[in-house]
Write a protein that holds these residues in place. Structure first.
Motif, PDB file in Angstrom:
ATOM      1  N   TYR A 268      13.408 -10.634  -6.991  1.00  0.00           N
ATOM      2  CA  TYR A 268      14.826 -10.300  -7.195  1.00  0.00           C
ATOM      3  C   TYR A 268      15.535 -11.536  -7.726  1.00  0.00           C
ATOM      4  N   THR A 269      16.783 -11.385  -8.046  1.00  0.00           N
ATOM      5  CA  THR A 269      17.559 -12.492  -8.595  1.00  0.00           C
ATOM      6  C   THR A 269      18.756 -12.784  -7.699  1.00  0.00           C
ATOM      7  N   VAL A 270      19.103 -14.051  -7.620  1.00  0.00           N
ATOM      8  CA  VAL A 270      20.340 -14.497  -6.982  1.00  0.00           C
ATOM      9  C   VAL A 270      21.105 -15.261  -8.043  1.00  0.00           C
ATOM     10  N   GLY A 271      22.123 -14.620  -8.590  1.00  0.00           N
ATOM     11  CA  GLY A 271      22.772 -15.175  -9.768  1.00  0.00           C
ATOM     12  C   GLY A 271      21.834 -15.047 -10.952  1.00  0.00           C
ATOM     13  N   LEU A 272      21.483 -16.169 -11.565  1.00  0.00           N
ATOM     14  CA  LEU A 272      20.529 -16.183 -12.673  1.00  0.00           C
ATOM     15  C   LEU A 272      19.184 -16.775 -12.241  1.00  0.00           C
ATOM     16  N   GLU A 273      19.007 -16.973 -10.944  1.00  0.00           N
ATOM     17  CA  GLU A 273      17.769 -17.574 -10.440  1.00  0.00           C
ATOM     18  C   GLU A 273      16.856 -16.482  -9.890  1.00  0.00           C
ATOM     19  N   VAL A 274      15.591 -16.489 -10.336  1.00  0.00           N
ATOM     20  CA  VAL A 274      14.623 -15.485  -9.918  1.00  0.00           C
ATOM     21  C   VAL A 274      13.896 -15.967  -8.665  1.00  0.00           C
ATOM     22  N   HIS A 275      13.791 -15.074  -7.664  1.00  0.00           N
ATOM     23  CA  HIS A 275      13.095 -15.399  -6.418  1.00  0.00           C
ATOM     24  C   HIS A 275      11.956 -14.404  -6.203  1.00  0.00           C
ATOM     25  N   GLU A 276      10.840 -14.927  -5.754  1.00  0.00           N
ATOM     26  CA  GLU A 276       9.686 -14.098  -5.412  1.00  0.00           C
ATOM     27  C   GLU A 276       9.316 -14.398  -3.977  1.00  0.00           C
ATOM     28  N   ARG A 277       9.431 -13.389  -3.092  1.00  0.00           N
ATOM     29  CA  ARG A 277       9.283 -13.627  -1.664  1.00  0.00           C
ATOM     30  C   ARG A 277       8.293 -12.654  -1.029  1.00  0.00           C
ATOM     31  N   PHE A 278       7.558 -13.173  -0.038  1.00  0.00           N
ATOM     32  CA  PHE A 278       6.616 -12.367   0.736  1.00  0.00           C
ATOM     33  C   PHE A 278       7.353 -11.736   1.918  1.00  0.00           C
ATOM     34  N   LEU A 279       7.134 -10.422   2.154  1.00  0.00           N
ATOM     35  CA  LEU A 279       7.800  -9.727   3.242  1.00  0.00           C
ATOM     36  C   LEU A 279       6.890  -9.430   4.422  1.00  0.00           C
ATOM     37  N   GLY A 280       5.607  -9.130   4.171  1.00  0.00           N
ATOM     38  CA  GLY A 280       4.741  -8.823   5.291  1.00  0.00           C
ATOM     39  C   GLY A 280       3.419  -8.233   4.868  1.00  0.00           C
ATOM     40  N   PHE A 281       2.542  -8.050   5.857  1.00  0.00           N
ATOM     41  CA  PHE A 281       1.242  -7.430   5.645  1.00  0.00           C
ATOM     42  C   PHE A 281       1.235  -6.017   6.224  1.00  0.00           C
ATOM     43  N   LEU A 282       0.485  -5.136   5.562  1.00  0.00           N
ATOM     44  CA  LEU A 282       0.248  -3.786   6.070  1.00  0.00           C
ATOM     45  C   LEU A 282      -1.226  -3.654   6.447  1.00  0.00           C
ATOM     46  N   GLU A 283      -1.487  -3.118   7.624  1.00  0.00           N
ATOM     47  CA  GLU A 283      -2.858  -2.864   8.055  1.00  0.00           C
ATOM     48  C   GLU A 283      -3.339  -1.559   7.407  1.00  0.00           C
ATOM     49  N   VAL A 284      -4.316  -1.674   6.488  1.00  0.00           N
ATOM     50  CA  VAL A 284      -4.768  -0.503   5.730  1.00  0.00           C
ATOM     51  C   VAL A 284      -6.277  -0.289   5.880  1.00  0.00           C
ATOM     52  N   SER A 285      -6.833  -0.737   7.011  1.00  0.00           N
ATOM     53  CA  SER A 285      -8.266  -0.575   7.214  1.00  0.00           C
ATOM     54  C   SER A 285      -8.657   0.892   7.392  1.00  0.00           C
ATOM     55  N   ARG A 286      -7.729   1.731   7.808  1.00  0.00           N
ATOM     56  CA  ARG A 286      -8.046   3.137   8.080  1.00  0.00           C
ATOM     57  C   ARG A 286      -8.234   3.964   6.809  1.00  0.00           C
ATOM     58  N   GLY A 287      -7.749   3.463   5.695  1.00  0.00           N
ATOM     59  CA  GLY A 287      -7.882   4.226   4.450  1.00  0.00           C
ATOM     60  C   GLY A 287      -7.760   3.338   3.233  1.00  0.00           C
ATOM     61  N   ARG A 288      -8.504   3.688   2.170  1.00  0.00           N
ATOM     62  CA  ARG A 288      -8.495   2.874   0.955  1.00  0.00           C
ATOM     63  C   ARG A 288      -8.066   3.663  -0.260  1.00  0.00           C
ATOM     64  N   ASN A 289      -7.735   4.944  -0.083  1.00  0.00           N
ATOM     65  CA  ASN A 289      -7.369   5.748  -1.243  1.00  0.00           C
ATOM     66  C   ASN A 289      -5.886   5.581  -1.557  1.00  0.00           C
ATOM     67  N   ALA A 290      -5.505   6.042  -2.738  1.00  0.00           N
ATOM     68  CA  ALA A 290      -4.150   5.837  -3.234  1.00  0.00           C
ATOM     69  C   ALA A 290      -3.103   6.551  -2.379  1.00  0.00           C
ATOM     70  N   ASP A 291      -3.433   7.761  -1.909  1.00  0.00           N
ATOM     71  CA  ASP A 291      -2.468   8.509  -1.098  1.00  0.00           C
ATOM     72  C   ASP A 291      -2.101   7.750   0.169  1.00  0.00           C
ATOM     73  N   PHE A 292      -3.127   7.259   0.860  1.00  0.00           N
ATOM     74  CA  PHE A 292      -2.887   6.537   2.117  1.00  0.00           C
ATOM     75  C   PHE A 292      -2.112   5.241   1.864  1.00  0.00           C
ATOM     76  N   LEU A 293      -2.533   4.475   0.860  1.00  0.00           N
ATOM     77  CA  LEU A 293      -1.876   3.194   0.578  1.00  0.00           C
ATOM     78  C   LEU A 293      -0.431   3.386   0.145  1.00  0.00           C
ATOM     79  N   ALA A 294      -0.177   4.380  -0.708  1.00  0.00           N
ATOM     80  CA  ALA A 294       1.192   4.639  -1.167  1.00  0.00           C
ATOM     81  C   ALA A 294       2.076   5.078  -0.007  1.00  0.00           C
ATOM     82  N   THR A 295       1.517   5.901   0.888  1.00  0.00           N
ATOM     83  CA  THR A 295       2.282   6.355   2.053  1.00  0.00           C
ATOM     84  C   THR A 295       2.676   5.184   2.939  1.00  0.00           C
ATOM     85  N   GLU A 296       1.739   4.244   3.154  1.00  0.00           N
ATOM     86  CA  GLU A 296       2.034   3.082   3.984  1.00  0.00           C
ATOM     87  C   GLU A 296       3.118   2.212   3.344  1.00  0.00           C
ATOM     88  N   ILE A 297       3.067   2.066   2.031  1.00  0.00           N
ATOM     89  CA  ILE A 297       4.093   1.276   1.342  1.00  0.00           C
ATOM     90  C   ILE A 297       5.458   1.927   1.477  1.00  0.00           C
TER      91      ILE A 297
END
Length: 382
Positions: A268-297
């Motif tokens: 995202y941007t703050v004024g004209l400065e671009v910031h890239e930030r980490f928010l967290g981890f998701l535990e996705v060991s229970r599923g590796r398909n797109a449906d499961f991963l998209a749902t968790e996101i």
């Protein structure tokens, strides 16, 4: 004498503005008497108000103030009162002339003052007044306990702020907190405890807390403080994104021991400065398909209070489960956020270029192998 007593009663029955609520009635007093803030009012009379007693005209004399510090006088009503009994008396137990009606028999002033000063209720009231004055100067027992409690809170906050500073420094430097042994006789108790010892040498207030039997430096407290700091940073990031109103989403999978995690980052941007930030981890060991991963996101976004904002872009790696244009994660996210334009992650694209180059150019493969070996040896020696 009967006429004088009637006149005294008339004076006392006039309109007064001070009042004290007793057990069975309200007693009113002249407005020019003292209160708990001012103390006894002891005016020095320039013009005496004379009262006739038989063949004599006698007035109140201010010389009695020096001997009886509790004595006060009302100029408007020409009456004398006991300040202590008036404010700290016990209802019916101390109802006399100096307490209720006011004293005016100036012929017997000295005699009556001495008599009143020996009364048990007066001595009790005077002791209460002295205690009240001391509590105003030094504070009551409750206020002293409260001040001590506030001081303890301030000391604890200072101590924990120093612990947090140490934790943040070690975290920022990527250093481990704990060593092989944290015993007292250990030569190296780990970076965190050794840093605490260093602080204690130069900060007496910190040393007083750290050298106690419970100094809140255990691994459990360390983890709790780190979690609090991480949550505070995360809240600040979310606040910046909410202020901006839109953001780009970046996701990537990573293996963790026997499990699988997905990292969530925002851009995202703050004024004209671009910031890239980490928010967290998701535990996705229970599923590796797109449906499961998209749902968790999509579940993660409401928890982070970002689901109501516009996602204007998304970036993932080139795996089919992530970038597939029909059933990939980016396609499923775009169904809910149509403005989330997909971009193949530039870092992953560069990594693919390097991998393909190493497959076909032998010298490049040898170069990267040599760099990796050199890095490994330096890491071991350090």
């Amino acid at each position: 004498m009967k006429h004088l007593e009637q006149q005294s009663e008339l004076d006392v029955d006039d309109t007064f503005t001070h009042s004290i609520q007793e057990t069975d009635k309200t007693v009113s007093f002249p407005a020019d008497l003292g209160d708990l803030n001012t103390g006894p009012k002891q005016p020095v009379l320039q013009f005496r108000k004379l009262t006739r007693f038989g063949s004599q005209n006698i007035s109140f004399c201010s010389k009695y103030y020096s001997e009886y510090d509790w004595l006060e006088y009302s100029i408007s009503k020409d009456l004398a009162f006991c300040f202590c009994c008036r404010h700290f008396g016990l209802g019916n137990s101390c109802q006399d002339t100096f307490t209720e009606k006011g004293f005016q028999n100036w012929r017997k002033t000295n005699e009556k003052l001495k008599l009143h000063s020996t009364r048990k209720y007066h001595i009790t009231s005077k002791s209460k007044f002295e205690g009240y004055k001391n509590s105003k100067l030094q504070g009551s027992v409750v206020s002293q306990l409260s001040d001590g409690y506030k001081k303890q809170i301030q000391e604890n906050r200072y101590y924990f702020s120093q612990l947090i500073e140490i934790l943040l420094y070690l975290s920022g430097q990527g250093m481990a907190f704990r060593g092989h042994s944290k015993e007292e006789n250990s030569l190296n108790q780990g970076n965190f405890k050794e840093a605490c010892k260093l602080f204690a040498k130069f900060d007496q207030q910190f040393s007083n807390k750290y050298n106690c039997s419970t100094n809140e430096s255990s691994w459990l407290i360390q983890n709790q403080l780190l979690s609090i700091c991480a949550e505070n940073v995360r809240e600040n990031i979310i606040l910046d994104v909410q202020t901006n109103g839109f953001f780009a989403l970046m996701c990537d999978e990573a293996g963790s021991f026997k499990g699988q995690q997905m990292s969530i980052c925002v851009k995202y941007t703050v004024g004209l400065e671009v910031h890239e930030r980490f928010l967290g981890f998701l535990e996705v060991s229970r599923g590796r398909n797109a449906d499961f991963l998209a749902t968790e996101i999509l579940k993660f976004l409401p928890k982070s209070e970002l689901s109501h904002l516009n996602i204007i872009a998304q970036s993932h790696d080139g795996a089919a489960v992530m970038s597939g244009h029909l059933g990939g994660i980016h396609a499923k996210i775009k169904e809910k956020y149509p403005t989330a334009i997909f971009t193949h992650c530039m870092a992953h694209r560069l990594n693919l270029v390097v991998v393909d180059m190493c497959k076909y150019i032998t010298s490049a493969r040898s170069l990267f192998n040599a760099l990796e070996s050199l890095h490994f040896k330096v890491k071991i020696n350090s």
